[in-house]
Write a protein that holds these residues in place. Structure first.
Motif, PDB file in Angstrom:
ATOM      1  N   GLU A 140      -7.511  34.389 -60.548  1.00 38.41           N
ATOM      2  CA  GLU A 140      -7.271  33.365 -61.567  1.00 38.41           C
ATOM      3  C   GLU A 140      -7.981  33.677 -62.882  1.00 38.41           C
ATOM      4  O   GLU A 140      -7.443  33.405 -63.965  1.00 38.41           O
ATOM      5  CB  GLU A 140      -7.725  31.997 -61.051  1.00 38.41           C
ATOM      6  CG  GLU A 140      -7.404  30.851 -61.996  1.00 38.41           C
ATOM      7  CD  GLU A 140      -7.680  29.494 -61.385  1.00 38.41           C
ATOM      8  OE1 GLU A 140      -7.362  28.491 -62.039  1.00 38.41           O
ATOM      9  OE2 GLU A 140      -8.200  29.448 -60.246  1.00 38.41           O
ATOM     10  N   ALA A 213       6.268  32.170 -58.802  1.00 37.09           N
ATOM     11  CA  ALA A 213       5.316  31.466 -57.943  1.00 37.09           C
ATOM     12  C   ALA A 213       3.936  31.394 -58.586  1.00 37.09           C
ATOM     13  O   ALA A 213       3.243  30.368 -58.506  1.00 37.09           O
ATOM     14  CB  ALA A 213       5.231  32.165 -56.585  1.00 37.09           C
ATOM     15  N   LEU A 214       3.527  32.459 -59.262  1.00 34.98           N
ATOM     16  CA  LEU A 214       2.248  32.443 -59.965  1.00 34.98           C
ATOM     17  C   LEU A 214       2.269  31.445 -61.121  1.00 34.98           C
ATOM     18  O   LEU A 214       1.273  30.764 -61.388  1.00 34.98           O
ATOM     19  CB  LEU A 214       1.919  33.844 -60.484  1.00 34.98           C
ATOM     20  CG  LEU A 214       1.532  34.883 -59.421  1.00 34.98           C
ATOM     21  CD1 LEU A 214       1.471  36.272 -60.046  1.00 34.98           C
ATOM     22  CD2 LEU A 214       0.201  34.540 -58.771  1.00 34.98           C
ATOM     23  N   ARG A 216       3.940  28.670 -61.225  1.00 30.95           N
ATOM     24  CA  ARG A 216       3.778  27.328 -60.642  1.00 30.95           C
ATOM     25  C   ARG A 216       2.343  27.107 -60.176  1.00 30.95           C
ATOM     26  O   ARG A 216       1.753  26.049 -60.424  1.00 30.95           O
ATOM     27  CB  ARG A 216       4.743  27.146 -59.469  1.00 30.95           C
ATOM     28  CG  ARG A 216       6.209  27.083 -59.869  1.00 30.95           C
ATOM     29  CD  ARG A 216       7.070  26.642 -58.696  1.00 30.95           C
ATOM     30  NE  ARG A 216       7.003  27.595 -57.585  1.00 30.95           N
ATOM     31  CZ  ARG A 216       7.817  28.638 -57.439  1.00 30.95           C
ATOM     32  NH1 ARG A 216       8.753  28.885 -58.361  1.00 30.95           N
ATOM     33  NH2 ARG A 216       7.709  29.437 -56.396  1.00 30.95           N
ATOM     34  N   ARG A 217       1.785  28.100 -59.498  1.00 27.04           N
ATOM     35  CA  ARG A 217       0.461  27.951 -58.889  1.00 27.04           C
ATOM     36  C   ARG A 217      -0.635  27.799 -59.937  1.00 27.04           C
ATOM     37  O   ARG A 217      -1.572  27.016 -59.772  1.00 27.04           O
ATOM     38  CB  ARG A 217       0.177  29.172 -57.996  1.00 27.04           C
ATOM     39  CG  ARG A 217      -1.252  29.270 -57.447  1.00 27.04           C
ATOM     40  CD  ARG A 217      -1.552  28.130 -56.491  1.00 27.04           C
ATOM     41  NE  ARG A 217      -2.909  28.225 -55.990  1.00 27.04           N
ATOM     42  CZ  ARG A 217      -3.996  27.789 -56.626  1.00 27.04           C
ATOM     43  NH1 ARG A 217      -3.876  27.228 -57.839  1.00 27.04           N
ATOM     44  NH2 ARG A 217      -5.188  27.914 -56.102  1.00 27.04           N
ATOM     45  N   SER A 249       1.714  33.851 -49.492  1.00 24.91           N
ATOM     46  CA  SER A 249       2.017  32.418 -49.522  1.00 24.91           C
ATOM     47  C   SER A 249       0.800  31.567 -49.183  1.00 24.91           C
ATOM     48  O   SER A 249       0.721  30.404 -49.591  1.00 24.91           O
ATOM     49  CB  SER A 249       3.154  32.104 -48.549  1.00 24.91           C
ATOM     50  OG  SER A 249       2.824  32.492 -47.231  1.00 24.91           O
ATOM     51  N   ARG A 251      -2.115  31.698 -50.381  1.00 21.00           N
ATOM     52  CA  ARG A 251      -2.782  31.286 -51.619  1.00 21.00           C
ATOM     53  C   ARG A 251      -1.801  30.702 -52.636  1.00 21.00           C
ATOM     54  O   ARG A 251      -2.161  29.801 -53.394  1.00 21.00           O
ATOM     55  CB  ARG A 251      -3.539  32.454 -52.235  1.00 21.00           C
ATOM     56  CG  ARG A 251      -4.779  32.834 -51.428  1.00 21.00           C
ATOM     57  CD  ARG A 251      -5.676  33.789 -52.187  1.00 21.00           C
ATOM     58  NE  ARG A 251      -6.864  34.123 -51.417  1.00 21.00           N
ATOM     59  CZ  ARG A 251      -7.990  33.425 -51.411  1.00 21.00           C
ATOM     60  NH1 ARG A 251      -8.090  32.331 -52.156  1.00 21.00           N
ATOM     61  NH2 ARG A 251      -9.024  33.803 -50.695  1.00 21.00           N
ATOM     62  N   LEU A 252      -0.590  31.194 -52.651  1.00 17.73           N
ATOM     63  CA  LEU A 252       0.379  30.673 -53.623  1.00 17.73           C
ATOM     64  C   LEU A 252       0.741  29.222 -53.331  1.00 17.73           C
ATOM     65  O   LEU A 252       1.117  28.481 -54.254  1.00 17.73           O
ATOM     66  CB  LEU A 252       1.640  31.543 -53.598  1.00 17.73           C
ATOM     67  CG  LEU A 252       1.491  32.951 -54.178  1.00 17.73           C
ATOM     68  CD1 LEU A 252       2.749  33.763 -53.919  1.00 17.73           C
ATOM     69  CD2 LEU A 252       1.185  32.884 -55.673  1.00 17.73           C
ATOM     70  N   ASP A 253       0.658  28.798 -52.076  1.00 19.63           N
ATOM     71  CA  ASP A 253       1.018  27.437 -51.712  1.00 19.63           C
ATOM     72  C   ASP A 253      -0.140  26.461 -51.861  1.00 19.63           C
ATOM     73  O   ASP A 253       0.042  25.248 -51.667  1.00 19.63           O
ATOM     74  CB  ASP A 253       1.507  27.387 -50.264  1.00 19.63           C
ATOM     75  CG  ASP A 253       2.860  28.095 -50.082  1.00 19.63           C
ATOM     76  OD1 ASP A 253       3.511  28.338 -51.097  1.00 19.63           O
ATOM     77  OD2 ASP A 253       3.209  28.408 -48.943  1.00 19.63           O
ATOM     78  N   GLN A 254      -1.346  26.955 -52.191  1.00 19.67           N
ATOM     79  CA  GLN A 254      -2.473  26.075 -52.370  1.00 19.67           C
ATOM     80  C   GLN A 254      -2.294  25.204 -53.612  1.00 19.67           C
ATOM     81  O   GLN A 254      -1.642  25.610 -54.577  1.00 19.67           O
ATOM     82  CB  GLN A 254      -3.774  26.871 -52.513  1.00 19.67           C
ATOM     83  CG  GLN A 254      -4.226  27.555 -51.240  1.00 19.67           C
ATOM     84  CD  GLN A 254      -5.486  28.371 -51.454  1.00 19.67           C
ATOM     85  OE1 GLN A 254      -5.940  28.558 -52.579  1.00 19.67           O
ATOM     86  NE2 GLN A 254      -6.033  28.890 -50.368  1.00 19.67           N
ATOM     87  N   LYS A 255      -2.888  24.025 -53.576  1.00 15.90           N
ATOM     88  CA  LYS A 255      -2.843  23.157 -54.749  1.00 15.90           C
ATOM     89  C   LYS A 255      -3.891  23.612 -55.750  1.00 15.90           C
ATOM     90  O   LYS A 255      -4.988  24.035 -55.369  1.00 15.90           O
ATOM     91  CB  LYS A 255      -3.115  21.697 -54.350  1.00 15.90           C
ATOM     92  CG  LYS A 255      -2.082  21.130 -53.372  1.00 15.90           C
ATOM     93  CD  LYS A 255      -0.716  21.080 -53.995  1.00 15.90           C
ATOM     94  CE  LYS A 255       0.297  20.451 -53.039  1.00 15.90           C
ATOM     95  NZ  LYS A 255       1.661  20.455 -53.603  1.00 15.90           N
ATOM     96  N   PRO A 256      -3.590  23.542 -57.041  1.00 20.55           N
ATOM     97  CA  PRO A 256      -4.583  23.931 -58.066  1.00 20.55           C
ATOM     98  C   PRO A 256      -5.850  23.093 -57.944  1.00 20.55           C
ATOM     99  O   PRO A 256      -5.802  21.953 -57.514  1.00 20.55           O
ATOM    100  CB  PRO A 256      -3.863  23.667 -59.376  1.00 20.55           C
ATOM    101  CG  PRO A 256      -2.413  23.665 -59.044  1.00 20.55           C
ATOM    102  CD  PRO A 256      -2.314  23.143 -57.645  1.00 20.55           C
TER     103      PRO A 256
END
Length: 256
Positions: A140, A213-214, A216-217, A249, A251-256
């Protein structure tokens, strides 16, 4: 096993994450100051290694191939675990992947050929060396060779991000790579192995889908993604021992 771990490249992108994981596991992390200990001076390198007395060495820095061979040779003579990070770039896009650890290394660019030379020199100096090939790293906030930072730069400089749907990149999040590298270094079964660490190896996410996906994440709603098919390559790094790396997925599916 934890003791004194020498990590080269602490001024780079990935090595600080390995240092963080190692410190949490109880290691005392040692660095390498190239301004104080020239990497092309065999006497200075040997003297520093004797003085610092590392219990293991992780070589992540860029530098002369001979430096890596000197570090590996010291590890071999002292029976120390030795880890070297190589790259997916040792494989050209023809023939296509996924690429296995034993596949012919076909790099045609300078960086890929440099890493092949380094792999060979290290393996010759230390047959028990652990060689880990990795893909493009994601984080990040980290600067340097970080996919997210590069994409931000493309958007800022070009006003768009060109993303090929025909490219399946080898890539992972830096903390996951760091943990896997440390486990490989500490694992007795890892001695002498060449392994592939790729969080996209099983999921096979194309680059355009990954960029979306990045976005969005990490809340990159301003990115203007233009999908193309300009670059074709299944770059994934397959490994006969699945499970070394979590899927993207996770980490990509984690909420910010």
């Amino acid at each position: 096993m934890p003791g004194r771990l020498l990590i080269t490249g602490l001024g780079g992108t990935l090595a600080p994450h390995l240092a963080q994981a190692a410190t949490a596991a109880g290691w005392q992390v040692l660095g390498w100051d190239k301004n104080r200990i020239p990497v092309d001076d065999e006497v200075a390198v040997a003297a520093h290694l004797q003085a610092s007395r590392p219990d293991a060495i992780a070589h992540l820095a860029l530098g002369a191939v001979s430096w890596g061979a000197m570090l590996a040779g010291h590890a071999a003579r002292q029976s120390l675990p030795f880890l070297f990070t190589s790259t997916a770039m040792v494989f050209h896009h023809e023939p296509d992947g996924p690429h296995g650890p034993g596949d012919e290394r076909t790099a045609q660019d300078e960086y890929g050929r440099y890493k092949i030379e380094a792999e060979d020199a290290i393996r010759a100096a230390c047959p028990a060396a652990r060689i880990a090939r990795i893909g493009w790293q994601i984080h990040e906030v980290s600067e340097g060779n970080n996919m997210l930072a590069t994409l931000d730069g493309w958007q800022r400089e070009q006003g768009r991000i060109a993303a090929s749907s025909a490219w399946v990149p080898a890539c992972s999040f830096m903390p996951d790579t760091a943990v896997a590298l440390l486990q490989l270094l500490q694992d007795d079964d890892g001695a002498g192995q060449t392994v592939h660490l790729d969080s996209n190896a099983e999921e096979g996410m194309s680059f355009d889908r990954l960029v979306a996906a990045l976005a969005r994440r990490f809340d990159r709603q301003h990115w203007r993604i233009e999908v193309n098919e300009d670059y074709r390559h299944d770059q994934r790094l397959a490994d006969p021992r699945p499970g070394r790396m979590p899927g993207l997925s996770r980490r990509l599916d984690q909420k910010p």
